[in-house]
Design a protein around this motif. Structure first.
Motif, mmCIF file in Angstrom:
data_model
loop_
_atom_site.group_PDB
_atom_site.id
_atom_site.type_symbol
_atom_site.label_atom_id
_atom_site.label_comp_id
_atom_site.label_asym_id
_atom_site.label_seq_id
_atom_site.Cartn_x
_atom_site.Cartn_y
_atom_site.Cartn_z
ATOM 1 N N PHE A 487 24.377 -2.115 -42.576
ATOM 2 C CA PHE A 487 23.838 -3.507 -42.108
ATOM 3 C C PHE A 487 22.404 -3.996 -42.550
ATOM 4 C CE2 PHE A 487 27.088 -2.506 -39.092
ATOM 5 C CZ PHE A 487 28.262 -3.219 -39.886
ATOM 6 N N ARG A 488 22.197 -5.044 -42.971
ATOM 7 C CA ARG A 488 20.694 -5.272 -43.138
ATOM 8 C C ARG A 488 20.003 -5.807 -42.038
ATOM 9 N NH1 ARG A 488 21.963 -9.303 -47.613
ATOM 10 N NH2 ARG A 488 23.379 -9.946 -46.117
ATOM 11 N N VAL A 489 20.814 -6.177 -41.000
ATOM 12 C CA VAL A 489 20.358 -6.813 -39.813
ATOM 13 C C VAL A 489 20.613 -6.067 -38.497
ATOM 14 C CG1 VAL A 489 20.257 -9.157 -40.751
ATOM 15 C CG2 VAL A 489 22.252 -8.348 -39.299
ATOM 16 N N TYR A 490 19.685 -6.431 -37.603
ATOM 17 C CA TYR A 490 19.834 -5.686 -36.235
ATOM 18 C C TYR A 490 19.749 -6.674 -34.908
ATOM 19 C CZ TYR A 490 17.696 -3.189 -32.400
ATOM 20 O OH TYR A 490 17.273 -2.699 -31.000
ATOM 21 N N LEU A 491 20.542 -6.586 -34.190
ATOM 22 C CA LEU A 491 20.745 -7.437 -33.064
ATOM 23 C C LEU A 491 20.320 -6.831 -31.685
ATOM 24 C CD1 LEU A 491 23.963 -9.430 -33.657
ATOM 25 C CD2 LEU A 491 21.627 -10.203 -34.253
ATOM 26 N N GLY A 492 20.440 -5.352 -31.777
ATOM 27 C CA GLY A 492 20.422 -4.696 -30.466
ATOM 28 C C GLY A 492 21.351 -4.863 -29.222
ATOM 29 N N THR A 493 22.354 -5.117 -29.666
ATOM 30 C CA THR A 493 23.630 -5.256 -28.660
ATOM 31 C C THR A 493 24.149 -3.888 -28.735
ATOM 32 O OG1 THR A 493 24.847 -5.786 -30.643
ATOM 33 C CG2 THR A 493 24.056 -7.710 -29.111
ATOM 34 N N SER A 513 14.989 -6.623 -27.979
ATOM 35 C CA SER A 513 15.689 -6.979 -29.427
ATOM 36 C C SER A 513 16.229 -8.292 -29.522
ATOM 37 C CB SER A 513 17.089 -6.163 -29.203
ATOM 38 O OG SER A 513 17.895 -6.451 -28.068
ATOM 39 N N PRO A 514 16.557 -8.715 -30.596
ATOM 40 C CA PRO A 514 16.889 -10.069 -30.746
ATOM 41 C C PRO A 514 18.010 -10.439 -29.607
ATOM 42 C CG PRO A 514 16.895 -8.812 -32.881
ATOM 43 C CD PRO A 514 16.733 -7.914 -31.891
ATOM 44 N N LEU A 566 24.147 -19.543 -27.170
ATOM 45 C CA LEU A 566 22.753 -19.267 -27.225
ATOM 46 C C LEU A 566 22.470 -19.345 -28.630
ATOM 47 C CD1 LEU A 566 23.399 -16.066 -24.615
ATOM 48 C CD2 LEU A 566 22.302 -18.355 -24.170
ATOM 49 N N LYS A 567 21.211 -18.699 -28.654
ATOM 50 C CA LYS A 567 20.791 -18.614 -30.119
ATOM 51 C C LYS A 567 20.099 -17.366 -30.620
ATOM 52 C CE LYS A 567 20.376 -23.605 -30.934
ATOM 53 N NZ LYS A 567 19.605 -24.754 -30.592
ATOM 54 N N ILE A 568 20.404 -16.855 -31.691
ATOM 55 C CA ILE A 568 19.907 -15.324 -31.969
ATOM 56 C C ILE A 568 19.226 -15.327 -33.311
ATOM 57 C CG2 ILE A 568 21.983 -14.644 -32.851
ATOM 58 C CD1 ILE A 568 21.554 -12.004 -31.019
ATOM 59 N N VAL A 569 18.052 -14.777 -33.427
ATOM 60 C CA VAL A 569 17.664 -14.530 -34.729
ATOM 61 C C VAL A 569 17.788 -13.016 -35.106
ATOM 62 C CG1 VAL A 569 15.434 -14.744 -36.068
ATOM 63 C CG2 VAL A 569 16.175 -16.438 -34.274
ATOM 64 N N PRO A 570 18.342 -12.339 -35.980
ATOM 65 C CA PRO A 570 18.481 -10.964 -36.278
ATOM 66 C C PRO A 570 17.221 -10.718 -37.006
ATOM 67 C CG PRO A 570 20.352 -12.618 -37.154
ATOM 68 C CD PRO A 570 19.331 -13.447 -36.611
ATOM 69 N N GLN A 571 16.941 -9.322 -36.687
ATOM 70 C CA GLN A 571 15.626 -8.730 -37.151
ATOM 71 C C GLN A 571 16.355 -7.918 -38.561
ATOM 72 O OE1 GLN A 571 14.033 -6.015 -34.504
ATOM 73 N NE2 GLN A 571 13.224 -7.542 -33.086
ATOM 74 N N ALA A 572 15.281 -7.763 -39.380
ATOM 75 C CA ALA A 572 15.746 -6.912 -40.538
ATOM 76 C C ALA A 572 15.734 -5.436 -40.057
ATOM 77 C CB ALA A 572 14.619 -7.032 -41.659
ATOM 78 N N ARG A 573 16.582 -4.819 -40.420
ATOM 79 C CA ARG A 573 16.498 -3.186 -40.093
ATOM 80 C C ARG A 573 15.642 -2.619 -41.054
ATOM 81 N NH1 ARG A 573 20.101 -0.110 -37.824
ATOM 82 N NH2 ARG A 573 21.548 -2.045 -37.240
ATOM 83 N N ASN A 574 14.975 -1.717 -40.604
ATOM 84 C CA ASN A 574 13.947 -0.924 -41.064
ATOM 85 C C ASN A 574 14.312 0.349 -41.653
ATOM 86 O OD1 ASN A 574 13.802 0.202 -38.392
ATOM 87 N ND2 ASN A 574 11.819 -0.872 -38.114
#
Ligand SMILES: [Zn+2]
Length: 574
Positions: A487-493, A513-514, A566-574
């Motif tokens: 995955f390119r994104v990270y939510l932290g769930t 986390s997001p 709710l609103k969530i903004v995913p982070q880029a995975r590093n």
């Protein structure tokens, strides 16, 4: 000389030495004996819910009994023999799937297709009756946004059934682009997301009965959101021009009991014995392959010597040592051999939701999973960030190992279930290898001497935890988002992989986390992300694959009976 007196004297002399012979040090020979039995052909790979796993449970219960462990207070009593059954904590598990009586697939022109010959519902299919008014053929039925690939062009309705090809445009290449998106579960998620009402997969076999998809199977990972079936090539042709199709799926999922095995050594301190330390390892494995197997072909016994006869033998060896040790530890020790781990931590998840000793008085959980392949003294320990004292305790008595310490309390084994309940955890692991999840994970490859050394370290840690009157100080671990998930994104769930109810239950949310920023909490059930309905963990994963970092998405969750948007903004995975 009084021979009679001497005989009595000699017997008295022998007694303490006989006890002393029960060494407090872990024995490589005893570990080997247990691993060899657990990983033997006789137990048939110990797949949860099978006779082999039940035989293993019976053996472990017998060993607990022989070592003088007590059954936990409220253990279910079912099956096997009554005495041993008291050591078993039974949890529900779908062990097999059968065809119901009411399966129908017919086209308006009058043709009825025969279930079992022309088509077959899948074990993950919900039972529904649909009157469909259109048939669509969206290629392989794959949606992979990261590859800019989408077989579902156009708009679809719930009145349509999608008929798709098996496999991927890359064929059977296991290193192709579609390793995730091409999987059955993700194809189902893609169909559901596209909006069709049902999914039919065209068999690649000439005889439907030879198709693996036609062999009713359930992975204990939640029902699909729409009916899913496999269909023969010939039957698919008959659907080509059909205007009206009736589909009725009827699948009977059969619950078979699965068992955690639990034995207790009561603490010696009148007050501290109310607190407990859990020492656990999963004893189940992959049976003869199937779900989770990395074997080139199915059918062979997966011995699971390292995964996880090694950890299970560790539990038995520590039970032997602590039942022999005098004085006994102050706190109560709870030894648990978990089942259902390979299917998604089912047994440990059940335990933490139906604990036999109060969780708020469970001061630590020590998990051993794959501790039999030590090389160059390298030992990996997870969960080091879950109690203030761990790092210092481990450094003080590292036993000459080269330690890799990971902070995170979440990971791919049963300690995750306990950490999700805010219990300090440690996870002992000697790392992965070529025989991982293959039939070749066999007992002669285990490094028994080093496993004994690892158990010495584990025993020391347990004594250290017990020796202090104040209990360990729980801390929230720094999280290391898993890498390489594709995955390119990270939510932290932190998804609960064991829950099979509709939606995706969250065990937790990583700090900062997001997901945390969006206001998600442990216990929330995600039901929608963006435009995607989320019925299970696969739908969720598919949704994640479509998200872009930095973009805002609407996420719907159930919190109790309340639906929150709710609103969530995913982070880029590093
Ligand atoms: Zn495994």
């Amino acid at each position: 000389m009084n021979l009679k007196r001497f005989t009595i004297f000699a017997v008295l002399l022998l007694l303490p030495s006989a006890i002393a012979a029960q060494s407090l040090e872990p024995s490589a020979a005893k570990i080997q004996q247990n691993v060899t039995y657990l990983a033997s052909d006789a137990l048939d790979g110990r797949r949860t819910g099978t006779a082999g796993a039940n035989e293993a449970a019976k053996y472990l219960a017998k060993e607990f009994e022989r070592l003088g462990l007590r059954p936990a207070p409220a253990t279910d009593s079912r099956k096997i023999n009554v005495m041993l059954a008291r050591y078993l904590q039974t949890f529900p598990y779908i062990g097999s799937v059968e065809l119901g009586k009411n399966n129908v697939l017919s086209v308006k022109s009058g043709e009825t297709l025969r279930v079992g010959e022309d088509w077959m519902p899948l074990g993950i299919s919900p039972n529904q009756k649909l009157d469909l008014t259109g048939v669509v053929f969206p290629g392989y039925g794959i949606t992979a946004n990261e590859l800019n690939y989408n077989d579902y062009k156009g708009t679809y309705t719930k009145n349509q059934v999608a008929v798709i090809q098996k496999g991927t445009p890359d064929g059977d290449n296991p290193h192709g682009r579609f390793t995730t998106a091409g999987q059955l579960r993700f194809k189902v998620a893609a169909a559901q997301s596209a909006g069709v009402g049902a999914l039919l997969i065209i068999s690649s076999e000439d005889d439907l009965k030879n198709d693996a998809l036609a062999k009713l199977h359930y992975d204990n990972a939640g029902l699909a959101g729409i009916p899913v079936a496999v269909i023969s090539k010939q039957a698919a042709e008959k659907l080509a021009n059909a205007k009206e199709v009736t589909l009725r799926t009827d699948v009977v999922r059969v619950d078979v009991p699965a068992h955690n095995v639990v034995g207790v050594i009561e603490g010696s301190d009148p007050v501290l014995k109310n607190e407990s330390i859990v020492i656990g390892a999963h004893y189940d494995h992959l049976g003869r392959g199937g779900e989770g197997s990395l074997a080139p072909r199915p059918g062979e016994i997966h011995h699971g010597a390292d995964d996880n006869a090694s950890g299970t033998a560790g539990v038995l060896e520590l039970a032997r040592i602590f039942s022999t040790q005098r004085p006994k530890l102050k706190r109560t020790l709870v030894f648990i051999a978990f089942s259902g781990e390979e299917e998604g931590l089912l047994g440990s998840n059940y335990y933490v939701n139906h604990p036999l000793m109060p969780l708020d008085k469970t001061v630590a959980m020590i998990n051993m999973d794959m501790i039999g392949r030590m090389k160059d003294r390298k030992l990996i320990i997870g969960g080091v960030g879950t109690a203030k004292e761990w790092r210092q305790l481990l450094t003080a008595s590292n036993g000459g190992f080269e330690l890799t310490m990971n902070e995170d309390g979440y990971g791919p084994s049963d300690h995750s279930s306990f950490y999700s309940k805010q219990i300090p955890v440690l996870f002992f692991w000697t790392g992965t290898h070529n025989d991982y999840h293959k039939p070749s994970d066999t007992s002669e490859k285990i490094n028994y001497d080093d496993e004994a050394r690892i158990l010495s370290l584990v025993a020391r840690i347990i004594r250290d935890v017990d020796s202090a009157d104040p209990r360990l100080t729980y801390t929230t671990a720094k999280s290391e988002p898993p890498r390489g998930g594709g995955f390119r994104v990270y939510l932290g769930t932190i998804p609960n992989y064991a829950d099979t109810n509709e939606g995706l239950l969250l065990d937790g949310v990583r700090d900062d986390s997001p997901a945390a920023k969006a206001g998600l909490k442990a216990g929330d059930r995600v039901v929608k992300i963006g435009t995607r309905d989320v019925k299970n963990v696969y739908d969720y994963t598919a949704a994640l694959g479509e998200m872009k970092a930095g973009q805002e998405y609407v996420i719907e969750v159930m919190r109790g009976s309340e639906k929150l948007t709710l609103k969530i903004v995913p982070q880029a995975r590093n």
